[in-house]
Scaffold this motif. Structure first.
Motif, mmCIF file in Angstrom:
data_model
loop_
_atom_site.group_PDB
_atom_site.id
_atom_site.type_symbol
_atom_site.label_atom_id
_atom_site.label_comp_id
_atom_site.label_asym_id
_atom_site.label_seq_id
_atom_site.Cartn_x
_atom_site.Cartn_y
_atom_site.Cartn_z
ATOM 1 N N ALA A 170 -0.756 -0.434 2.335
ATOM 2 C CA ALA A 170 -0.495 -0.489 3.775
ATOM 3 C C ALA A 170 -0.804 0.851 4.425
ATOM 4 C CB ALA A 170 0.964 -0.886 4.039
ATOM 5 N N ALA A 171 -0.342 1.914 3.817
ATOM 6 C CA ALA A 171 -0.611 3.248 4.368
ATOM 7 C C ALA A 171 -2.104 3.543 4.357
ATOM 8 C CB ALA A 171 0.151 4.304 3.561
ATOM 9 N N GLY A 172 -2.767 3.186 3.263
ATOM 10 C CA GLY A 172 -4.200 3.434 3.170
ATOM 11 C C GLY A 172 -5.005 2.659 4.193
ATOM 12 N N VAL A 173 -4.644 1.410 4.412
ATOM 13 C CA VAL A 173 -5.346 0.576 5.397
ATOM 14 C C VAL A 173 -5.080 1.087 6.817
ATOM 15 C CG1 VAL A 173 -5.400 -1.743 6.421
ATOM 16 C CG2 VAL A 173 -5.480 -1.483 3.940
ATOM 17 N N ALA A 174 -3.903 1.630 7.050
ATOM 18 C CA ALA A 174 -3.554 2.113 8.388
ATOM 19 C C ALA A 174 -4.324 3.374 8.782
ATOM 20 C CB ALA A 174 -2.050 2.380 8.465
#
Length: 125
Positions: free
Chosen positions: A56-60
């Motif tokens: 999630a953090a990486g995609v954000a």
């Protein structure tokens, strides 16, 4: 269908929400862990939660969006055996629960395509 401008945000939100669900109700997810995996099902449940939160953090983040979205697509493929196990284990439950477990199986395809679409859009920038 091309991903919308907010598609990466929605994907990140889905992954973060799934992470929270794994921590909030680990027993449900423990029961989905295939018995063939070594170690405790709870360890796999929490590892999955950590992976979802990292994805999630990486995609954000724009800088990591492409590799994280590709990793999310692979993750969605990787959790398919857990969904198959759930569908098998719930075969004797009531019709609504059985249908929900079976419906999870084909839903992996749009999730994989969604993550891949986010990665492609990030690549185009």
């Amino acid at each position: 269908m091309a991903p919308s401008p907010t598609s990466h945000r929605l994907l990140a939100g889905l992954l973060a929400g799934a992470s929270v669900a794994h921590v909030a109700n680990p027993g449900l997810f423990d029961s989905m862990v295939p018995r063939a995996l070594p170690g405790s099902p709870r360890t796999w449940t929490y590892a999955s939660a950590a992976a979802e939160l990292a994805l999630a953090a990486g995609v954000a983040l724009p800088r990591t969006r492409r590799p994280a979205a590709l990793a999310a697509a692979a993750f969605f493929v990787g959790v398919l055996p857990a969904n198959v196990k759930m569908a098998y284990d719930w075969r004797d439950r009531g019709p609504a629960l059985r249908a929900a477990a079976i419906a999870r199986l084909p839903l992996q395809v749009p999730l994989v395509l969604w993550a891949y679409g986010v990665a492609r859009k990030a690549e185009a920038r």
